[in-house]
Write a protein that holds these residues in place. Structure first.
Motif, PDB file in Angstrom:
ATOM      1  N   MET A 173       7.651 -12.985  14.150  1.00 51.07           N
ATOM      2  CA  MET A 173       6.441 -12.371  13.632  1.00 51.07           C
ATOM      3  C   MET A 173       6.744 -10.924  13.258  1.00 51.07           C
ATOM      4  SD  MET A 173       2.692 -12.397  15.235  1.00 51.07           S
ATOM      5  CE  MET A 173       1.886 -10.843  15.379  1.00 51.07           C
ATOM      6  N   TYR A 174       6.150 -10.490  12.178  1.00 52.17           N
ATOM      7  CA  TYR A 174       6.313  -9.113  11.719  1.00 52.17           C
ATOM      8  C   TYR A 174       5.130  -8.272  12.181  1.00 52.17           C
ATOM      9  CZ  TYR A 174      10.411 -10.010   8.906  1.00 52.17           C
ATOM     10  OH  TYR A 174      11.691 -10.301   8.508  1.00 52.17           O
ATOM     11  N   ILE A 175       5.358  -6.977  12.310  1.00 57.74           N
ATOM     12  CA  ILE A 175       4.292  -6.048  12.674  1.00 57.74           C
ATOM     13  C   ILE A 175       4.299  -4.871  11.713  1.00 57.74           C
ATOM     14  CG2 ILE A 175       4.269  -6.703  15.109  1.00 57.74           C
ATOM     15  CD1 ILE A 175       5.822  -4.156  15.728  1.00 57.74           C
ATOM     16  N   ILE A 176       3.151  -4.238  11.592  1.00 53.89           N
ATOM     17  CA  ILE A 176       3.001  -3.054  10.743  1.00 53.89           C
ATOM     18  C   ILE A 176       2.840  -1.857  11.658  1.00 53.89           C
ATOM     19  CG2 ILE A 176       1.624  -1.932   8.953  1.00 53.89           C
ATOM     20  CD1 ILE A 176       0.778  -4.751   8.027  1.00 53.89           C
ATOM     21  N   THR A 177       3.691  -0.857  11.478  1.00 55.39           N
ATOM     22  CA  THR A 177       3.686   0.311  12.344  1.00 55.39           C
ATOM     23  C   THR A 177       2.720   1.388  11.840  1.00 55.39           C
ATOM     24  OG1 THR A 177       5.452   1.458  11.142  1.00 55.39           O
ATOM     25  CG2 THR A 177       6.129  -0.108  12.867  1.00 55.39           C
ATOM     26  N   ASP A 178       2.580   2.421  12.636  1.00 54.25           N
ATOM     27  CA  ASP A 178       1.694   3.533  12.289  1.00 54.25           C
ATOM     28  C   ASP A 178       2.198   4.356  11.113  1.00 54.25           C
ATOM     29  OD1 ASP A 178      -0.115   2.844  14.238  1.00 54.25           O
ATOM     30  OD2 ASP A 178       0.724   4.205  15.736  1.00 54.25           O
ATOM     31  N   THR A 179       3.416   4.118  10.646  1.00 55.95           N
ATOM     32  CA  THR A 179       3.915   4.854   9.486  1.00 55.95           C
ATOM     33  C   THR A 179       3.405   4.265   8.168  1.00 55.95           C
ATOM     34  OG1 THR A 179       5.961   3.575   9.480  1.00 55.95           O
ATOM     35  CG2 THR A 179       5.991   5.674  10.672  1.00 55.95           C
ATOM     36  N   CYS A 180       2.622   3.194   8.266  1.00 52.88           N
ATOM     37  CA  CYS A 180       2.007   2.572   7.089  1.00 52.88           C
ATOM     38  C   CYS A 180       1.166   3.602   6.336  1.00 52.88           C
ATOM     39  CB  CYS A 180       1.124   1.404   7.538  1.00 52.88           C
ATOM     40  SG  CYS A 180       0.152   0.644   6.230  1.00 52.88           S
ATOM     41  N   CYS A 212       1.844 -11.973   1.175  1.00 51.96           N
ATOM     42  CA  CYS A 212       1.835 -12.907   2.293  1.00 51.96           C
ATOM     43  C   CYS A 212       1.396 -14.302   1.835  1.00 51.96           C
ATOM     44  CB  CYS A 212       0.922 -12.415   3.408  1.00 51.96           C
ATOM     45  SG  CYS A 212       0.959 -13.497   4.857  1.00 51.96           S
ATOM     46  N   PRO A 213       2.271 -15.316   1.996  1.00 49.37           N
ATOM     47  CA  PRO A 213       1.925 -16.657   1.535  1.00 49.37           C
ATOM     48  C   PRO A 213       0.901 -17.380   2.412  1.00 49.37           C
ATOM     49  CG  PRO A 213       4.042 -16.704   2.627  1.00 49.37           C
ATOM     50  CD  PRO A 213       3.629 -15.255   2.544  1.00 49.37           C
ATOM     51  N   VAL A 214       0.641 -16.852   3.613  1.00 50.13           N
ATOM     52  CA  VAL A 214      -0.320 -17.512   4.518  1.00 50.13           C
ATOM     53  C   VAL A 214      -1.515 -16.615   4.856  1.00 50.13           C
ATOM     54  CG1 VAL A 214       1.384 -19.082   5.508  1.00 50.13           C
ATOM     55  CG2 VAL A 214       1.021 -16.843   6.560  1.00 50.13           C
ATOM     56  N   ASP A 215      -1.694 -15.546   4.119  1.00 51.14           N
ATOM     57  CA  ASP A 215      -2.814 -14.611   4.310  1.00 51.14           C
ATOM     58  C   ASP A 215      -2.913 -14.094   5.749  1.00 51.14           C
ATOM     59  OD1 ASP A 215      -3.643 -14.774   1.625  1.00 51.14           O
ATOM     60  OD2 ASP A 215      -4.726 -16.624   2.041  1.00 51.14           O
ATOM     61  N   ALA A 216      -1.760 -13.766   6.341  1.00 53.02           N
ATOM     62  CA  ALA A 216      -1.734 -13.256   7.713  1.00 53.02           C
ATOM     63  C   ALA A 216      -2.000 -11.755   7.787  1.00 53.02           C
ATOM     64  CB  ALA A 216      -0.384 -13.569   8.364  1.00 53.02           C
ATOM     65  N   ILE A 217      -2.008 -11.077   6.643  1.00 53.98           N
ATOM     66  CA  ILE A 217      -2.218  -9.628   6.610  1.00 53.98           C
ATOM     67  C   ILE A 217      -3.655  -9.334   6.226  1.00 53.98           C
ATOM     68  CG2 ILE A 217      -1.507  -7.443   5.552  1.00 53.98           C
ATOM     69  CD1 ILE A 217       1.221  -8.776   5.031  1.00 53.98           C
ATOM     70  N   SER A 218      -4.283  -8.480   7.012  1.00 55.96           N
ATOM     71  CA  SER A 218      -5.656  -8.092   6.700  1.00 55.96           C
ATOM     72  C   SER A 218      -5.807  -6.587   6.903  1.00 55.96           C
ATOM     73  CB  SER A 218      -6.652  -8.856   7.567  1.00 55.96           C
ATOM     74  OG  SER A 218      -6.421  -8.594   8.930  1.00 55.96           O
ATOM     75  N   HIS A 219      -6.873  -6.057   6.341  1.00 55.07           N
ATOM     76  CA  HIS A 219      -7.121  -4.624   6.451  1.00 55.07           C
ATOM     77  C   HIS A 219      -8.487  -4.393   7.077  1.00 55.07           C
ATOM     78  CE1 HIS A 219      -7.975  -0.469   5.130  1.00 55.07           C
ATOM     79  NE2 HIS A 219      -6.696  -0.330   5.361  1.00 55.07           N
ATOM     80  N   GLY A 220      -8.472  -3.734   8.214  1.00 59.46           N
ATOM     81  CA  GLY A 220      -9.700  -3.287   8.859  1.00 59.46           C
ATOM     82  C   GLY A 220      -9.632  -1.771   8.835  1.00 59.46           C
ATOM     83  N   SER A 221      -9.463  -1.169   9.997  1.00 63.20           N
ATOM     84  CA  SER A 221      -9.244   0.272  10.039  1.00 63.20           C
ATOM     85  C   SER A 221      -7.805   0.604   9.648  1.00 63.20           C
ATOM     86  CB  SER A 221      -9.558   0.820  11.431  1.00 63.20           C
ATOM     87  OG  SER A 221      -8.731   0.210  12.408  1.00 63.20           O
ATOM     88  N   LYS A 222      -6.941  -0.421   9.697  1.00 63.00           N
ATOM     89  CA  LYS A 222      -5.556  -0.316   9.229  1.00 63.00           C
ATOM     90  C   LYS A 222      -5.069  -1.725   8.918  1.00 63.00           C
ATOM     91  CE  LYS A 222      -3.319  -0.643  13.725  1.00 63.00           C
ATOM     92  NZ  LYS A 222      -2.260  -0.128  14.556  1.00 63.00           N
ATOM     93  N   TYR A 223      -3.912  -1.841   8.264  1.00 68.46           N
ATOM     94  CA  TYR A 223      -3.348  -3.157   7.979  1.00 68.46           C
ATOM     95  C   TYR A 223      -2.745  -3.740   9.246  1.00 68.46           C
ATOM     96  CZ  TYR A 223      -3.947  -2.897   2.965  1.00 68.46           C
ATOM     97  OH  TYR A 223      -4.498  -2.845   1.713  1.00 68.46           O
ATOM     98  N   THR A 224      -2.964  -5.052   9.445  1.00 73.96           N
ATOM     99  CA  THR A 224      -2.403  -5.758  10.589  1.00 73.96           C
ATOM    100  C   THR A 224      -1.915  -7.132  10.137  1.00 73.96           C
ATOM    101  OG1 THR A 224      -4.561  -6.665  11.203  1.00 73.96           O
ATOM    102  CG2 THR A 224      -3.889  -4.635  12.311  1.00 73.96           C
ATOM    103  N   ILE A 225      -1.005  -7.697  10.933  1.00 67.05           N
ATOM    104  CA  ILE A 225      -0.492  -9.037  10.688  1.00 67.05           C
ATOM    105  C   ILE A 225      -0.883  -9.892  11.887  1.00 67.05           C
ATOM    106  CG2 ILE A 225       1.557 -10.439  10.299  1.00 67.05           C
ATOM    107  CD1 ILE A 225       2.907  -7.927   9.142  1.00 67.05           C
TER     108      ILE A 225
END
Length: 57
Positions: A1-8, A18-31
């Protein structure tokens, strides 16, 4: 699994890759747990803020 760090920088380039729509954006991007570990998101990140979680097996 991949993660998005605070340097985003919130550019949004990862989300459409993302082919499975695992990335979303709320207050920041997350997987979420539906990540299939393809790495396409990390490949397009301009600031290298996405990486494979070392704790994922």
């Amino acid at each position: 699994m991949y993660i998005i760090t605070d340097t985003c920088v919130e550019c949004g380039k990862c989300e459409p890759e993302c082919p499975v729509d695992a990335i979303s954006h709320g207050s920041k991007y997350t997987i979420d747990e539906s990540c299939v570990d393809c790495g396409l998101c990390a490949a397009v990140c301009p600031v290298d803020a996405i990486y494979r979680s070392p704790s994922f097996k």
